[in-house]
Design a protein around this motif. Structure first.
Motif, short mmCIF file in Angstrom:
data_model
loop_
_atom_site.label_atom_id
_atom_site.label_comp_id
_atom_site.label_asym_id
_atom_site.label_seq_id
_atom_site.Cartn_x
_atom_site.Cartn_y
_atom_site.Cartn_z
N VAL A 80 0.85 -1.19 0.00
CA VAL A 80 0.00 0.00 0.00
C VAL A 80 0.88 1.25 0.00
CG1 VAL A 80 -1.68 1.36 1.32
CG2 VAL A 80 -1.95 -1.12 1.14
N PHE A 81 1.85 1.30 0.90
CA PHE A 81 2.73 2.46 0.97
C PHE A 81 3.51 2.64 -0.33
CE2 PHE A 81 2.13 1.23 5.44
CZ PHE A 81 1.60 2.43 5.92
N ARG A 82 3.98 1.54 -0.88
CA ARG A 82 4.73 1.60 -2.14
C ARG A 82 3.86 2.21 -3.24
NH1 ARG A 82 6.56 -3.38 -2.32
NH2 ARG A 82 4.89 -4.21 -3.60
N ARG A 83 2.64 1.74 -3.34
CA ARG A 83 1.73 2.25 -4.38
C ARG A 83 1.33 3.71 -4.14
NH1 ARG A 83 -1.66 -1.81 -6.69
NH2 ARG A 83 -2.61 -0.05 -7.76
N LEU A 84 1.11 4.07 -2.87
CA LEU A 84 0.76 5.46 -2.54
C LEU A 84 1.90 6.40 -2.92
CD1 LEU A 84 -0.89 4.91 0.95
CD2 LEU A 84 -2.07 5.67 -1.13
N TYR A 85 3.11 6.01 -2.55
CA TYR A 85 4.27 6.84 -2.84
C TYR A 85 4.54 6.91 -4.34
CZ TYR A 85 5.47 8.08 1.92
OH TYR A 85 5.46 8.64 3.16
N GLU A 86 4.30 5.83 -5.06
CA GLU A 86 4.43 5.87 -6.52
C GLU A 86 3.43 6.85 -7.11
OE1 GLU A 86 3.93 1.75 -7.60
OE2 GLU A 86 6.03 1.27 -7.21
N ALA A 87 2.22 6.88 -6.57
CA ALA A 87 1.17 7.76 -7.09
C ALA A 87 1.52 9.24 -6.95
CB ALA A 87 -0.16 7.47 -6.38
N VAL A 88 2.30 9.58 -5.93
CA VAL A 88 2.66 10.98 -5.72
C VAL A 88 4.08 11.31 -6.16
CG1 VAL A 88 0.95 11.31 -3.88
CG2 VAL A 88 3.30 10.66 -3.28
N GLY A 89 4.69 10.41 -6.95
CA GLY A 89 6.00 10.69 -7.51
C GLY A 89 7.18 10.41 -6.59
N LEU A 90 6.95 9.64 -5.53
CA LEU A 90 8.03 9.31 -4.60
C LEU A 90 8.25 7.80 -4.52
CD1 LEU A 90 7.19 11.77 -1.68
CD2 LEU A 90 9.04 11.97 -3.35
N GLY A 91 8.05 7.13 -5.64
CA GLY A 91 8.17 5.68 -5.66
C GLY A 91 9.51 5.16 -5.21
N TRP A 92 10.54 5.96 -5.37
CA TRP A 92 11.89 5.54 -4.97
C TRP A 92 11.98 5.25 -3.47
CZ3 TRP A 92 14.21 8.66 -1.39
CH2 TRP A 92 13.70 9.95 -1.27
N VAL A 93 11.13 5.87 -2.66
CA VAL A 93 11.19 5.69 -1.20
C VAL A 93 10.96 4.23 -0.82
CG1 VAL A 93 10.11 6.30 1.01
CG2 VAL A 93 10.51 8.07 -0.73
N TYR A 94 10.01 3.58 -1.46
CA TYR A 94 9.68 2.19 -1.14
C TYR A 94 10.12 1.22 -2.23
CZ TYR A 94 6.98 3.37 2.99
OH TYR A 94 6.61 3.80 4.25
N ALA A 95 10.87 1.67 -3.23
CA ALA A 95 11.27 0.81 -4.35
C ALA A 95 12.02 -0.43 -3.90
CB ALA A 95 12.10 1.60 -5.35
N VAL A 96 12.82 -0.31 -2.86
CA VAL A 96 13.60 -1.46 -2.38
C VAL A 96 12.70 -2.61 -1.92
CG1 VAL A 96 13.84 -0.62 0.00
CG2 VAL A 96 15.61 -2.10 -0.99
N THR A 97 11.46 -2.30 -1.54
CA THR A 97 10.56 -3.36 -1.08
C THR A 97 10.02 -4.21 -2.23
OG1 THR A 97 8.58 -1.95 -1.10
CG2 THR A 97 9.88 -2.01 0.95
N LYS A 98 10.35 -3.86 -3.46
CA LYS A 98 9.99 -4.71 -4.60
C LYS A 98 10.86 -5.96 -4.63
CE LYS A 98 8.17 -1.09 -7.56
NZ LYS A 98 8.30 -0.37 -8.82
N ASN A 99 12.04 -5.90 -4.00
CA ASN A 99 12.88 -7.07 -3.85
C ASN A 99 12.15 -8.02 -2.90
OD1 ASN A 99 14.86 -8.52 -1.93
ND2 ASN A 99 16.11 -8.08 -3.75
N ASP A 100 11.99 -9.29 -3.31
CA ASP A 100 11.20 -10.24 -2.52
C ASP A 100 11.66 -10.36 -1.08
OD1 ASP A 100 9.43 -10.80 -4.56
OD2 ASP A 100 10.52 -12.58 -5.24
N ALA A 101 12.95 -10.51 -0.85
CA ALA A 101 13.46 -10.67 0.52
C ALA A 101 13.22 -9.41 1.35
CB ALA A 101 14.94 -11.02 0.50
N VAL A 102 13.49 -8.27 0.78
CA VAL A 102 13.29 -7.01 1.49
C VAL A 102 11.79 -6.79 1.73
CG1 VAL A 102 13.55 -4.49 1.37
CG2 VAL A 102 15.40 -5.98 0.59
#
Length: 170
Positions: free
Chosen positions: A82-104
């Motif tokens: 949810v946070f990743r998608r919210l931040y992507e929507a407002v142009g800050l996707g880089w903040v949670y981008a690391v959580t796209k890695n499965d282990a992270v």
């Protein structure tokens, strides 16, 4: 709000607890970043007018257990995504981008799950179980159930804070 084709005009609907001070800081930050573009539709689950039927059937208790969002396609999203998608929507996707890695992502979800379970106590409110019991009592017409902590019975166990949290709060 729906577009003429029946698809919402927003990208993601965020269900948030309007009675949580930390949650409101996040909501206010995201609203400011959204800047009226309506990429995020903010819905307060604590509002008396909250309607689960208008929100993928997600009731108050379920929404309080962890953060939920609904994509424009109707898909329900929970946890760190949810946070990743919210931040992507407002142009800050880089903040949670690391959580796209499965282990992270798995580690972040485990940490978030702990936070979600105890967030009300950590932020100075009663235990989540107590809040849910009070809300159910109010919905059943029993009025204000008062504090359910401190007594014996079902509510007392919900008031317990894990030892690590109790030590930290002292």
């Amino acid at each position: 709000m729906l577009l003429s084709a029946g698809r919402p005009s927003w990208e993601i609907r965020m269900l948030y607890d309007g009675e949580c001070s930390l949650c409101m800081k996040e909501v206010n930050f995201l609203r400011a970043r959204d800047a009226g573009r309506n990429k995020i539709d903010f819905v307060d689950i604590a509002s008396p007018g909250y309607d689960p039927a208008a929100n993928a059937g997600i009731g108050y208790a379920t929404a309080m257990e962890k953060i939920h969002a609904i994509g424009a396609d109707g898909r329900v999203i929970t946890g760190v995504e949810v946070f990743r998608r919210l931040y992507e929507a407002v142009g800050l996707g880089w903040v949670y981008a690391v959580t796209k890695n499965d282990a992270v992502g798995r580690a972040a979800d485990k940490l978030y799950d702990f936070w979600a379970r105890y967030r009300t106590q950590i932020t100075g409110r009663e235990a989540l179980g107590v809040i849910l019991q009070r809300r159910a009592a109010e919905a059943a017409g029993r009025g204000d159930a008062g504090s359910l902590c401190g007594g014996e019975g079902d509510g007392a166990a919900a008031c317990e804070v894990p030892q690590a949290e109790a030590a930290r709060r002292s």
